[in-house]
Design an enzyme around this catalytic site. Structure first.
Site: not given
Lengths: 429, 306
Positions: B58-59, B86, B108, B136
């Protein structure tokens, strides 16, 4: 060739403090301290006017990363950092790869130290095989091949029965048992001190109780077994309180504090500064005050660095991923002299915590200028100010929170076994 | 007037005026989202990169939609932290993206502080779309927008935040913003879910939900991370739901006009009863709709166009 160190302020804790000369014979031992003694012909003279002349500093807690993590530090680079910081004897923690839990690794480390030819490199053996906390390592073998203490530093022995057995077994070899006190369940996933700052930053915390409960356990086990216990890098007010009380009751315990734990607080983590990430974590102002008081009243007799080199790219990871630890060998003396300047310690107390007290904690014949002792000495300009510049470190790693700090006390000359191994301003090391 | 910041990382340092500016800017874009052609050219020629190291539907969708409605070019760069090559640090990844001339990076990440670390290393504007348990900010801003849209005033507003505050970035951002705006914030949950020293942020803590809900104007439910059951935070989902689940009965303890919020996705029957989620007092879907407008406002302000 004999060496005469002339006209310095000699501080040999508990034995001599004042203006005097030190004579080193050609066997590399201390021949005389004071004045009015016969100086042999052909002696090299070091002018120490206006400088401190100290027994070589002893660090009970370094990580030299060899074997296994030579990109962070080697025994050679670590030794170079040590002598540049005034340390002539360093005790290397066993969390290498492979772990120093057997004679072969111990002998390798001793040999590497000898080849480097700088500081006295003394390994600390693992308590348990692979530092897994399950079965005892061959502690007798470790002792015989050169280990001066045992510890599973970084991976504390969680099983209290195993710790009890280790303490009992170590008695046969008169070995000090060193513990990094941390309850791994309480600390799980934590990466800074737990409290208001961790709450604000949303970082998983390590409560001070994680240290305190293990200090309490270890003191109990030392009392039960009679073992000689040394508590590595204590950082909480609770630890100081318990150690003070235990000493009053005659428990055989010594404790060390690191310069960062008496200099910095958790607020340095703000901004997610990975150079403020170490374990035990930086604590609160109240803890710092307690550590200083513990140092002042003798509860904490040893200052050790927990020199923990990490590569730049490792510390550039985000905060939760970055490894714990900072380098300390090249800043520890100045930060300790800072406590003298602040009035927390007398000069003699400060020197003792870096020399005679750590030597006594592990039963090392070091940290003294007694006649006949190994001629390990550090000559220091107590008041010379310098700015911490990691680019100039002898260590392979640069991970220090003290970048740009203006500190006092610079090492002029370091002598190990009667040999000059470091001179300020030379390209040595 | 623009936002005088390169980045939006956290609500903790924002002033009341800055928050008001963001909400007012969102207002003007809310109107756009109601048009038949939901697009304006405000960010034409700008590039927005959604850099998501944690799964999020959703974000990310909300940011993508917001950027597209502003006519920006949008790149989605999703990858789980473990699959990062890595040795490549977050900073390396971001510098590569920056080299492609990204104007705004929306990040995020599962680690607290990741956005701040990134922002220090790149010239692009960085918007924090959630960093670990830390903050957030855009979620809290859309929560504020939704509260304001319902005609509620922040000064003296009583807001209950219910659930696992310890592990919630949504809670932290809302606590910072709401206390700043003069609201009374109550946290409800067991002590296992309350971070140490949280009261020092100017909030009250209630272990008893019924007491905490009394007279509140806003009930903000947090999502229960079901996998945390094994972590000794709560014994069973059953007991958690009984003690801290929002039922119609419990809603009656709040102020008569109270609204129910949830950042989603919801666990129906756990932290919120299905009939409450679907009730008239629920503004959960308004939050989602407002999310796009608020993020349009933020992107607009951060692009320098403001």
């Amino acid at each position: 060739m004999p060496i005469l160190i002339k006209g310095g302020h000699v501080v040999d804790p508990g034995r001599f403090s004042g203006r005097g000369d030190v004579l080193i014979d050609d066997k590399g031992t201390i021949a005389a301290v004071g004045s009015g003694f016969q100086v042999p012909a052909g002696c090299t003279t070091i002018d120490a006017q206006g400088l401190l002349v100290l027994p070589g500093l002893v660090d009970l807690h370094v990580h030299f990363r060899e074997p296994g993590f030579e990109y962070k530090e080697t025994i050679h680079s670590g030794s170079a950092a040590a002598v540049a910081g005034g340390f002539t004897t360093v005790c290397c923690m066993p969390n290498t790869n492979p772990v120093n839990d057997n004679q072969a690794v111990t002998e390798f480390m001793v040999e590497r130290g000898r080849l480097a030819g700088l500081a006295n490199v003394l390994p600390i053996g693992a308590i348990t095989k692979g530092s897994e906390g399950k079965e005892l390592a061959e502690i007798g073998d470790l002792r015989r091949s050169g280990c001066v203490a045992i510890s599973d530093d970084g991976r504390p022995v969680m099983n209290s029965l195993v710790m009890r057995r280790a303490m009992e077994y170590a008695l046969a070899f008169d070995l000090t048992v060193v513990d990094h006190c941390e309850d791994l369940h309480l600390a799980e996933g934590g990466c800074m001190n737990e409290g208001l700052v961790s709450t604000e930053l949303g970082l998983p915390g390590i409560p001070s109780a994680a240290e305190d409960v293990m200090v309490a356990r270890n003191l109990s086990l030392s009392e039960l077994t009679g073992a000689r216990l040394h508590l590595a890098h204590i950082s909480t007010a609770g630890s100081v309180r318990m150690v003070r009380e235990a000493k009053a009751r005659g428990i055989r315990v010594t404790a060390e504090a690191c310069p960062h734990h008496f200099t910095l607080t958790e607020s340095l983590v703000r901004g997610y500064n990975t150079h403020a990430k170490m374990n035990p974590p930086l604590r609160t102002g109240e803890d710092v005050r307690a550590i200083k008081e513990g140092l002042r009243d003798g509860t904490i007799e040893v200052i050790a660095t927990d020199h923990a080199p990490h590569a730049t790219q490792e510390k550039q990871q985000d905060f939760t991923e970055a490894p714990f630890g900072i380098v300390g060998l090249e800043t520890a003396l100045s930060l300790t002299l800072g406590l003298v300047e602040e009035g927390v310690l007398t000069l003699e107390q400060a020197v003792a915590k870096l020399t005679s007290a750590p030597a006594a904690a592990f039963g090392l014949k070091k940290g003294t200028l007694a006649v006949g002792a190994d001629a390990d000495l550090t000559i220091v300009d107590q008041h010379a100010q310098w700015e911490v510049d990691p680019g100039k470190f002898r260590s392979k790693s640069r991970n220090t929170p003290f970048v740009g700090w203006k500190v006092k006390g610079s090492v002029k000359t370091t002598i190990v076994g009667g040999r000059v191994v470091y001179e300020a301003g030379s390209a040595g090391g | 007037m623009g936002l005088k910041r390169k980045d939006l990382l956290s609500l903790a340092p924002l002033s009341v005026d800055e928050i008001a500016l963001i909400l007012d800017t969102a207002d003007s874009f809310k109107e756009v989202t109601g048009r038949e052609i939901k697009k304006v050219p405000a960010l034409r020629g700008k590039t927005v990169v959604n850099l998501f190291f944690e799964p999020s539907t959703r974000t990310r969708t909300s940011f993508e939609l917001a950027a597209k409605r502003l006519s920006a070019d949008v790149i989605n760069f999703a990858q789980s932290s473990s699959s990062v090559v890595k040795g490549e640090t977050l900073l390396d990844t971001a510098r590569n993206i920056e080299a492609m001339q990204a104007d705004i990076i929306v990040l995020r990440h599962s680690s607290a502080g990741a956005a701040e670390t990134l922002a220090r290393g790149v010239r692009s504007a960085v918007i924090n779309a959630g960093d670990g348990w830390h903050e957030h900010p855009t979620q809290a801003l859309l929560d504020l927008y939704t509260i304001r849209e319902r005609g509620l005033r922040f000064e003296g507003l009583r807001v209950a935040i219910v659930g696992d505050v310890s592990h919630s970035r949504v809670a932290r951002s809302n606590i910072y913003a709401l206390t700043k705006l003069g609201a009374e914030v109550r946290l409800i949950g067991p002590a296992t879910m309350m971070p140490l020293d949280i009261r020092q942020l100017g909030v009250q803590v209630y272990y008893n939900m019924d007491e905490g809900l009394r007279g509140v104007n806003v009930i903000m439910m947090l999502r229960l991370q079901l996998e945390r059951q094994g972590r000794a935070l709560f014994p069973t989902i059953r007991e958690y739901a009984r003690l801290y689940g929002l039922t119609a009965e419990r809603v009656k303890l709040a102020d008569a006009g109270a609204i129910v919020m949830h950042p989603g996705p919801i666990n129906r029957g756990v932290e919120i009863a299905p009939d409450v989620a679907d009730s008239l007092s629920s503004v959960i879907l308004d939050q989602v709709a407002n999310g796009v407008a608020v993020r349009m406002g933020i992107l607009y302000l951060m692009s320098g166009a403001g």
